[in-house]
Scaffold this motif. Structure first.
Motif, PDB file in Angstrom:
ATOM      1  N   GLU A 187     -91.134 -21.278 -63.920  1.00 28.49           N
ATOM      2  CA  GLU A 187     -90.105 -21.209 -62.892  1.00 28.49           C
ATOM      3  C   GLU A 187     -90.285 -19.981 -62.000  1.00 28.49           C
ATOM      4  O   GLU A 187     -90.091 -20.055 -60.786  1.00 28.49           O
ATOM      5  CB  GLU A 187     -88.733 -21.189 -63.555  1.00 28.49           C
ATOM      6  N   LYS A 188     -90.669 -18.847 -62.584  1.00 29.93           N
ATOM      7  CA  LYS A 188     -90.842 -17.617 -61.819  1.00 29.93           C
ATOM      8  C   LYS A 188     -91.942 -17.758 -60.774  1.00 29.93           C
ATOM      9  O   LYS A 188     -91.797 -17.337 -59.622  1.00 29.93           O
ATOM     10  CB  LYS A 188     -91.175 -16.464 -62.757  1.00 29.93           C
ATOM     11  N   ASP A 189     -93.054 -18.370 -61.158  1.00 33.07           N
ATOM     12  CA  ASP A 189     -94.158 -18.544 -60.208  1.00 33.07           C
ATOM     13  C   ASP A 189     -93.759 -19.433 -59.038  1.00 33.07           C
ATOM     14  O   ASP A 189     -94.129 -19.175 -57.889  1.00 33.07           O
ATOM     15  CB  ASP A 189     -95.371 -19.141 -60.920  1.00 33.07           C
ATOM     16  N   ILE A 190     -93.022 -20.494 -59.321  1.00 32.80           N
ATOM     17  CA  ILE A 190     -92.565 -21.372 -58.245  1.00 32.80           C
ATOM     18  C   ILE A 190     -91.617 -20.619 -57.317  1.00 32.80           C
ATOM     19  O   ILE A 190     -91.727 -20.699 -56.088  1.00 32.80           O
ATOM     20  CB  ILE A 190     -91.867 -22.619 -58.826  1.00 32.80           C
ATOM     21  N   ARG A 191     -90.710 -19.862 -57.891  1.00 33.65           N
ATOM     22  CA  ARG A 191     -89.731 -19.118 -57.093  1.00 33.65           C
ATOM     23  C   ARG A 191     -90.411 -18.060 -56.224  1.00 33.65           C
ATOM     24  O   ARG A 191     -90.053 -17.865 -55.060  1.00 33.65           O
ATOM     25  CB  ARG A 191     -88.703 -18.455 -58.007  1.00 33.65           C
ATOM     26  N   ASP A 192     -91.419 -17.390 -56.767  1.00 35.64           N
ATOM     27  CA  ASP A 192     -92.071 -16.301 -56.040  1.00 35.64           C
ATOM     28  C   ASP A 192     -92.983 -16.805 -54.934  1.00 35.64           C
ATOM     29  O   ASP A 192     -93.284 -16.061 -53.996  1.00 35.64           O
ATOM     30  CB  ASP A 192     -92.890 -15.429 -57.005  1.00 35.64           C
ATOM     31  N   ASP A 193     -93.446 -18.045 -55.023  1.00 35.61           N
ATOM     32  CA  ASP A 193     -94.460 -18.508 -54.077  1.00 35.61           C
ATOM     33  C   ASP A 193     -93.934 -19.512 -53.063  1.00 35.61           C
ATOM     34  O   ASP A 193     -94.689 -19.971 -52.200  1.00 35.61           O
ATOM     35  CB  ASP A 193     -95.640 -19.134 -54.839  1.00 35.61           C
ATOM     36  N   THR A 194     -92.667 -19.898 -53.144  1.00 34.28           N
ATOM     37  CA  THR A 194     -92.071 -20.813 -52.168  1.00 34.28           C
ATOM     38  C   THR A 194     -90.778 -20.191 -51.653  1.00 34.28           C
ATOM     39  O   THR A 194     -90.360 -19.136 -52.123  1.00 34.28           O
ATOM     40  CB  THR A 194     -91.789 -22.192 -52.805  1.00 34.28           C
ATOM     41  N   SER A 195     -90.146 -20.864 -50.723  1.00 36.59           N
ATOM     42  CA  SER A 195     -88.950 -20.262 -50.121  1.00 36.59           C
ATOM     43  C   SER A 195     -87.978 -21.328 -49.642  1.00 36.59           C
ATOM     44  O   SER A 195     -88.308 -22.509 -49.540  1.00 36.59           O
ATOM     45  CB  SER A 195     -89.348 -19.365 -48.940  1.00 36.59           C
ATOM     46  N   GLY A 196     -86.752 -20.874 -49.360  1.00 35.90           N
ATOM     47  CA  GLY A 196     -85.745 -21.716 -48.725  1.00 35.90           C
ATOM     48  C   GLY A 196     -85.326 -22.919 -49.545  1.00 35.90           C
ATOM     49  O   GLY A 196     -85.352 -22.917 -50.777  1.00 35.90           O
ATOM     50  N   ASP A 197     -84.937 -23.970 -48.832  1.00 31.63           N
ATOM     51  CA  ASP A 197     -84.455 -25.191 -49.492  1.00 31.63           C
ATOM     52  C   ASP A 197     -85.557 -25.907 -50.248  1.00 31.63           C
ATOM     53  O   ASP A 197     -85.302 -26.582 -51.248  1.00 31.63           O
ATOM     54  CB  ASP A 197     -83.835 -26.136 -48.455  1.00 31.63           C
ATOM     55  N   PHE A 198     -86.800 -25.749 -49.792  1.00 32.03           N
ATOM     56  CA  PHE A 198     -87.932 -26.339 -50.501  1.00 32.03           C
ATOM     57  C   PHE A 198     -88.062 -25.711 -51.887  1.00 32.03           C
ATOM     58  O   PHE A 198     -88.287 -26.405 -52.882  1.00 32.03           O
ATOM     59  CB  PHE A 198     -89.211 -26.145 -49.696  1.00 32.03           C
ATOM     60  N   LYS A 199     -87.913 -24.407 -51.967  1.00 33.06           N
ATOM     61  CA  LYS A 199     -87.953 -23.724 -53.259  1.00 33.06           C
ATOM     62  C   LYS A 199     -86.871 -24.263 -54.190  1.00 33.06           C
ATOM     63  O   LYS A 199     -87.129 -24.537 -55.370  1.00 33.06           O
ATOM     64  CB  LYS A 199     -87.777 -22.215 -53.065  1.00 33.06           C
ATOM     65  N   LYS A 200     -85.672 -24.438 -53.671  1.00 30.84           N
ATOM     66  CA  LYS A 200     -84.569 -24.942 -54.496  1.00 30.84           C
ATOM     67  C   LYS A 200     -84.871 -26.339 -55.022  1.00 30.84           C
ATOM     68  O   LYS A 200     -84.560 -26.667 -56.174  1.00 30.84           O
ATOM     69  CB  LYS A 200     -83.274 -24.942 -53.684  1.00 30.84           C
ATOM     70  N   LEU A 201     -85.486 -27.171 -54.173  1.00 35.53           N
ATOM     71  CA  LEU A 201     -85.828 -28.531 -54.595  1.00 35.53           C
ATOM     72  C   LEU A 201     -86.846 -28.500 -55.738  1.00 35.53           C
ATOM     73  O   LEU A 201     -86.718 -29.245 -56.716  1.00 35.53           O
ATOM     74  CB  LEU A 201     -86.382 -29.315 -53.406  1.00 35.53           C
ATOM     75  N   LEU A 202     -87.855 -27.633 -55.624  1.00 37.85           N
ATOM     76  CA  LEU A 202     -88.869 -27.543 -56.667  1.00 37.85           C
ATOM     77  C   LEU A 202     -88.304 -26.961 -57.956  1.00 37.85           C
ATOM     78  O   LEU A 202     -88.657 -27.399 -59.058  1.00 37.85           O
ATOM     79  CB  LEU A 202     -90.053 -26.700 -56.191  1.00 37.85           C
ATOM     80  N   ILE A 203     -87.425 -25.957 -57.828  1.00 33.68           N
ATOM     81  CA  ILE A 203     -86.809 -25.380 -59.021  1.00 33.68           C
ATOM     82  C   ILE A 203     -85.979 -26.439 -59.740  1.00 33.68           C
ATOM     83  O   ILE A 203     -85.998 -26.547 -60.977  1.00 33.68           O
ATOM     84  CB  ILE A 203     -85.927 -24.166 -58.654  1.00 33.68           C
ATOM     85  N   SER A 204     -85.242 -27.241 -58.977  1.00 33.04           N
ATOM     86  CA  SER A 204     -84.465 -28.330 -59.590  1.00 33.04           C
ATOM     87  C   SER A 204     -85.373 -29.278 -60.356  1.00 33.04           C
ATOM     88  O   SER A 204     -85.083 -29.673 -61.492  1.00 33.04           O
ATOM     89  CB  SER A 204     -83.690 -29.095 -58.513  1.00 33.04           C
ATOM     90  N   ALA A 205     -86.499 -29.646 -59.746  1.00 29.27           N
ATOM     91  CA  ALA A 205     -87.433 -30.568 -60.398  1.00 29.27           C
ATOM     92  C   ALA A 205     -88.061 -29.939 -61.634  1.00 29.27           C
ATOM     93  O   ALA A 205     -88.307 -30.624 -62.638  1.00 29.27           O
ATOM     94  CB  ALA A 205     -88.518 -30.992 -59.414  1.00 29.27           C
ATOM     95  N   SER A 206     -88.332 -28.639 -61.569  1.00 26.34           N
ATOM     96  CA  SER A 206     -89.013 -27.963 -62.675  1.00 26.34           C
ATOM     97  C   SER A 206     -88.164 -27.856 -63.931  1.00 26.34           C
ATOM     98  O   SER A 206     -88.672 -27.540 -65.003  1.00 26.34           O
ATOM     99  CB  SER A 206     -89.457 -26.565 -62.244  1.00 26.34           C
ATOM    100  N   MET A 207     -86.874 -28.124 -63.810  1.00 23.60           N
ATOM    101  CA  MET A 207     -86.003 -28.065 -64.986  1.00 23.60           C
ATOM    102  C   MET A 207     -86.233 -29.248 -65.930  1.00 23.60           C
ATOM    103  O   MET A 207     -85.991 -29.160 -67.135  1.00 23.60           O
ATOM    104  CB  MET A 207     -84.535 -28.037 -64.552  1.00 23.60           C
ATOM    105  N   GLY A 208     -86.676 -30.390 -65.397  1.00 27.57           N
ATOM    106  CA  GLY A 208     -86.865 -31.580 -66.234  1.00 27.57           C
ATOM    107  C   GLY A 208     -85.563 -32.088 -66.816  1.00 27.57           C
ATOM    108  O   GLY A 208     -85.505 -32.553 -67.963  1.00 27.57           O
ATOM    109  N   LYS A 209     -84.484 -32.032 -66.023  1.00 26.80           N
ATOM    110  CA  LYS A 209     -83.154 -32.391 -66.508  1.00 26.80           C
ATOM    111  C   LYS A 209     -82.521 -33.549 -65.725  1.00 26.80           C
ATOM    112  O   LYS A 209     -81.312 -33.729 -65.762  1.00 26.80           O
ATOM    113  CB  LYS A 209     -82.223 -31.175 -66.438  1.00 26.80           C
ATOM    114  N   ARG A 210     -83.305 -34.297 -65.000  1.00 26.06           N
ATOM    115  CA  ARG A 210     -82.740 -35.443 -64.276  1.00 26.06           C
ATOM    116  C   ARG A 210     -82.055 -36.389 -65.262  1.00 26.06           C
ATOM    117  O   ARG A 210     -82.550 -36.627 -66.360  1.00 26.06           O
ATOM    118  CB  ARG A 210     -83.850 -36.194 -63.530  1.00 26.06           C
ATOM    119  N   TYR A 211     -80.909 -36.928 -64.861  1.00 24.08           N
ATOM    120  CA  TYR A 211     -80.228 -37.898 -65.715  1.00 24.08           C
ATOM    121  C   TYR A 211     -81.152 -39.087 -65.989  1.00 24.08           C
ATOM    122  O   TYR A 211     -81.916 -39.513 -65.116  1.00 24.08           O
ATOM    123  CB  TYR A 211     -78.944 -38.408 -65.054  1.00 24.08           C
ATOM    124  N   GLU A 212     -81.035 -39.634 -67.194  1.00 24.87           N
ATOM    125  CA  GLU A 212     -81.804 -40.811 -67.561  1.00 24.87           C
ATOM    126  C   GLU A 212     -80.877 -41.863 -68.166  1.00 24.87           C
ATOM    127  O   GLU A 212     -79.763 -41.548 -68.596  1.00 24.87           O
ATOM    128  CB  GLU A 212     -82.901 -40.450 -68.569  1.00 24.87           C
TER     129      GLU A 212
END
Length: 571
Positions: free
Chosen positions: A361-386
């Motif tokens: 998560e830290k690497d994604i946060r440090d290398d991206t920005s803005g709303d795109f970063k938030k979208l990737l952080i959300s995806a990186s959690m692996g917590k989408r409802y199933e």
């Protein structure tokens, strides 16, 4: 629930061969502690490594895949399904239609055909078990599925009707059919996020057929005929060693082995090679090859979750960021796959240090920005409802014969029961207010809904969105967002509507115009070859009017081309 893997525990000591894992060149060799369970495996019940499968069920020499039932041409149950949907009258049709685009509806209709054939084999297998005095309910669902796939008995409509005529066991068979079907659907959800059948072009290698080059070499050099015998990793290793000894390299031999053995079997080859020769197979192959061809071969010898983790690291470290790779991986993998990536990633980045669980998560946060970063952080959690087991069990219904209302013993999913229609309308309204209805865009609302809802709820939301706005959700995403955020949101929509079409588009874009994006070609073909490459090829043909095999032939060259073509297959 845990899902058995095609990728067993293994040990590899060749990490030094790759230096500091540079940001170009082949991916790293496997880690020492790759997890024993994986959600990357579509060949869950069809593995033949060293002559056995993960459940200890002997591999039948003529085992059929679930979509290849011999002696059965036109599924009776598919006709019943079509009649039940279309016919008015006494029996109300079961609404099984999935909320999607017309393309995916067409794909789903094709999958219905395959699904029924799969179930017919299952029905007969369970019936036979009851007749022989066995109790299928005492076995794990995956054991029954493996037995059904290994059963070479031809299945016909008449044989299914005969099974159903035995009233003493018919109800038991139906209950067991549903139990196994639900378990299989949940497994598919872990692999692909949906309940659709998928098929890879690379499957476990079962046995040496007549004319097999490895068997021919072994007969000539060892005086032993392997024709008709189960796969033997020792034979493959001797064949590979001979291909790399002396001056020059027999590339055809390397291409044959790596393209026809599944990833788990390649892992076994590395251990066997070191056992036989005290040499590192990866080092030997790396020393013999070069360029994109070498990178492709190296990628094929890396376990799937580790390869994804390496691709993410490559996209982040060094100059610039490969946003396309981040989108392609993080926004298309399932929860279980994301969890495996998170577990593996720290060791890929810090191979000589204590792994940090937060590194991903830290690497994604440090290398991206803005709303795109938030979208990737959300995806990186692996917590989408199933879809839960309980909800799925309620949605799985028996297909009914519209002529007399009798059950057929086959089951399918009533997709309307998977989604909350009222909530879908409400959240479609929220998306409308966050975009089309206001000046500017409330990106947070798009992120919240797109990143958390399960696939079938999102399909319903997007259908409701069309009714509300008279625009497809992709049209609004294009109008209301831009840059990397737009690419990410589009990827979510395309992936959930039809993942094979999403990857078909990416493959087309990697080869069209001047130049070729070899890294994207490698990444997609390697990662999808055992999961859904058959469906990707079908979508690619619809998209370009030419086969993927033909595009690769015209856009690549030499051994790189030959290996790519071998992986995707000509047919």
């Amino acid at each position: 629930m845990s899902y058995p893997s095609n990728y067993p525990l293994f040990h590899q000591e060749g990490a030094a061969a790759y230096g500091q894992y540079p940001n170009s060149g082949p991916p790293p060799p496997p880690l020492n502690n790759y997890p024993g369970f994986s959600a990357y495996n579509v060949n869950q019940y069809d593995v033949g490594f060293s002559g056995f499968n993960p459940y200890g069920v002997p591999v039948h020499p003529q085992a059929q895949a679930p979509w290849a039932v011999p002696g059965y041409q036109m599924p009776m149950l598919q006709q019943m399904h079509q009649q039940s949907v279309q016919a008015p009258g006494q029996f109300q049709p079961q609404i099984m239609e999935m909320p999607t685009t017309s393309l995916l509806k067409s794909v789903d209709a094709h999958a219905m055909h395959d699904q029924i054939k799969h179930q017919m084999q299952m029905f007969q297998t369970i019936s036979d078990m009851y007749r022989s005095g066995q109790d299928p309910s005492e076995k794990k669902p995956e054991e029954i599925i493996a037995k059904a796939e290994d059963d070479a008995t031809p299945v016909t409509a008449d044989s299914v009707r005969k099974c159903m005529a035995d009233e003493d066991i018919n109800l038991k068979v139906k209950a067991e059919m549903k139990r196994v079907f639900v378990a299989e659907l949940l497994r598919r959800q872990a692999v692909s996020g949906t309940f659709e059948l998928t098929e890879g072009t690379v499957k476990p290698f079962r046995r040496y057929e007549a004319g097999d080059p490895v068997a021919a070499w072994y007969s000539k050099n060892r005086g032993e005929d392997k024709t008709g015998q189960a796969w033997d990793p020792e034979c493959d290793c001797e064949y590979l060693r001979d291909a790399m000894k002396g001056l020059g390299t027999n590339d055809d031999a390397i291409i044959l082995v790596v393209s026809t053995r599944c990833n788990q079997q390649r892992q076994e080859l590395k251990d066997m090679f070191k056992t036989l020769y005290g040499r590192d197979l990866i080092k030997d192959i790396k020393g013999e090859l070069s360029g994109d061809y070498k990178e492709l071969v190296m990628a094929l010898f890396v376990a799937p979750a580790e390869y994804d983790a390496w691709c993410i690291k490559e996209a982040i470290y060094g100059l610039g960021t490969d946003e396309q790779a981040l989108v392609e991986i993080l926004l298309t993998r399932t929860n279980e796959q994301i969890k495996e990536i998170r577990q593996t990633y720290p060791n890929v980045v810090h191979k000589k240090k204590t792994a940090k669980a937060s590194q991903f998560e830290k690497d994604i946060r440090d290398d991206t920005s803005g709303d795109f970063k938030k979208l990737l952080i959300s995806a990186s959690m692996g917590k989408r409802y199933e879809i839960s087991h309980e909800k799925l069990s309620q949605a799985v219904q028996e297909v009914v014969n519209p002529d007399d209302g009798s059950g057929t013993g086959m089951f399918e999913v009533n997709y309307r029961l998977l989604s909350d229609q009222a909530k879908a309308k409400n959240e479609a309204q929220q998306l409308y207010k966050a975009g089309e209805k206001r000046w500017g865009t409330d990106e947070e609302t798009f992120n919240r809904i797109f990143s958390s809802r399960d696939y079938y709820q999102l399909r319903t939301i997007w259908d409701e969105y069309v009714k509300l706005t008279q625009r497809d959700i992709l049209n609004s995403v294009d109008r209301e967002t831009s840059g990397d955020l737009r690419a990410g949101l589009r990827a979510i929509v395309m992936n959930i509507r039809s993942r094979p079409m999403f990857f078909a588009e990416k493959l087309r874009d990697a080869m069209k115009g001047l130049g070729t994006d070899e890294r994207t070609l490698i990444r997609i073909i390697v990662s999808r070859s055992e999961i859904d490459m058959v469906q990707i090829k079908e979508c690619f043909l619809q998209l370009t009017k030419k086969t993927l095999w033909r595009w690769i032939k015209e856009d690549t060259s030499f051994n790189f081309k030959k290996l790519l073509q071998a992986l995707v297959g000509k047919n």
